[in-house]
Design an enzyme around this catalytic site. Structure first.
Site, PDB file in Angstrom:
ATOM      1  N   SER A 125       0.810  -1.234   0.114  1.00 59.51           N
ATOM      2  CA  SER A 125      -0.100  -0.010  -0.130  1.00 59.51           C
ATOM      3  C   SER A 125       0.942   1.354   0.169  1.00 59.51           C
ATOM      4  O   SER A 125       0.366   2.477  -0.106  1.00 59.51           O
ATOM      5  CB  SER A 125      -0.945  -0.085   1.229  1.00 59.51           C
ATOM      6  OG  SER A 125      -0.085   0.273   2.382  1.00 59.51           O
TER       7      SER A 125
ATOM      8  N   LYS B 287       0.798   4.751   6.624  1.00 59.69           N
ATOM      9  CA  LYS B 287      -0.058   5.811   5.706  1.00 59.69           C
ATOM     10  C   LYS B 287       0.662   7.328   5.785  1.00 59.69           C
ATOM     11  O   LYS B 287       1.231   7.478   6.592  1.00 59.69           O
ATOM     12  CB  LYS B 287      -1.439   5.839   5.734  1.00 59.69           C
ATOM     13  CG  LYS B 287      -2.252   4.619   5.816  1.00 59.69           C
ATOM     14  CD  LYS B 287      -2.370   4.055   4.217  1.00 59.69           C
ATOM     15  CE  LYS B 287      -3.294   2.745   3.940  1.00 59.69           C
ATOM     16  NZ  LYS B 287      -2.566   1.813   4.774  1.00 59.69           N
TER      17      LYS B 287
END
Lengths: 223, 223
Positions: free
Chosen positions: A128, A165
């Site tokens: 990701s 993230k």
DNA sequence: TAAATTACTTCACAAATATACAGTATACGA
DNA sequence: TCGTATACTGTATATTTGTGAAGTAATTTA
């Protein structure tokens, strides 16, 4: 380099013989956990104990080491060893780059994971954050004491699941943005109970013992 | 964990008192460059010198330290300190992951830059290895003593210019392959004088103190 | 060239350090 | 419960290790 105190006794700079003593001590410390005695140095250097002693006193005066009187093995070399690898500069850069003069820095992890003592490591899994250059098995250094700011990479706990993230704050909501088009940003309320910032990513290390070109090939095909 | 030698004398595991001695020694070494003497330990622990001595002998038997007879301060603690950060596991992974039990490993650069003592660091500049996850300012660990094999990342000197590329050998020619479609592979003859492998990339570290989301944004737009 | 520093040596000596040997009492595992 | 390891104390005693003082010769700086 001129003496700043008039009380400092006159002294020459470190002489060849003194440098030799220093080198012998350093070598000794490489193979022993304790500093040498005067007698041991005497044996290695081939001079008498008092000869050694006068050198140590001189080296202490010149701040090249600390010589603690009356205690055995009372020789303290400051700044033990870099314990590190030399860093030569940038690639590509001017050559020839592999010379001693060209050492830009000495690697010390502390430099990278500096800050709080609570820093910890975390392995990356998944893709990701692919576009930020993170791959599975990369090791992240996370500092829980650095306040999260927009634009920094963070480790967050979303509904109990840890995730890496990009962090972005926008009024009452915060966004956790993946670096991969395949995934959608997670947007939550600042006070959401199921959301918690664990820490800010301050560094990353990757072992490439086994990494092969194949992985790049795959990346290439995918992009 | 059963003793493999029948010659090993029976012994209990490290006791509380012994652990205490060990701790005191460790503390001592934190503020002194030399190990303590028996007398010093005696003073700190509040027991006699011979009491200390029997503890040291026991700890030596149990391999908790090396006690060198007949020499002053002959106490060697193995593996000083991890000087490292705990590593908790993978992200994402099962939670709760930040507990002491969950420590997968302790970070030691040595583990990553293991191998020869000639390992050195090199900063990356440019984007030719973008798809392999390398960005400007990343620090590479290069080992000149690892033989280059196809599929490994290497630092090579091409006409005097250092460069990082994937390495591929194909009969008499070798290719240096960039991880970015913008650049073409460099193909040279194995014996080309203007070509030289400096070393194999065995690891990489990245400081993210200042890295911002913007850089990913750019990457995203570009891909 | 004079004054000071270095680079040693020798002889003597005072502490600092580690050992040896002999005990005493407690805890632990088979 | 027996045998052994632990957890100490005490009194000596060997060594190791560091200091002091004095001296010689070469080298360096002003």
């Amino acid at each position: 380099m001129k003496p700043s105190q008039q009380s400092t006794p006159k002294s020459y700079s470190i002489t060849k013989a003194q440098q030799n003593v220093l080198n012998v001590i350093r070598e000794f410390l490489n193979s022993n956990a304790h500093p040498p005695t005067l007698a041991e140095l005497s044996g290695i250097l081939g001079i008498t104990v008092n000869g050694v002693r006068s050198h140590l006193l001189a080296l202490d005066r010149k701040q090249a080491l600390k010589y603690i009187p009356n205690i055995s093995r009372g020789i303290d070399l400051p700044s033990v060893q870099p314990s590190g690898v030399p860093i030569y500069g940038y690639v590509p850069a001017g050559n020839p780059f592999m010379s001693q003069d060209n050492v830009v820095d000495t690697f010390e992890v502390q430099r990278y994971i500096s800050g709080s003592k609570d820093v910890f490591g975390l392995y990356v899994r998944g893709d990701s954050m692919k576009d930020a250059g993170l791959a599975t098995n990369d090791l992240l250094f996370v500092d829980p004491n650095v306040p999260a700011q927009s634009g920094r990479m963070v480790v967050a706990l979303v509904e109990g699941e840890p995730t890496v993230k990009w962090f972005h704050k926008d009024g009452p909501t915060v966004s956790l943005i993946p670096a991969n088009k395949k995934y959608k940003p997670i947007v939550v309320n600042k006070h959401d109970e199921n959301f918690k910032i664990v820490g800010v990513v301050i560094g990353m290390i990757r072992a490439m013992d086994k990494m092969r070109i194949d992985s790049t090939m795959k990346l290439r095909k995918a992009s």
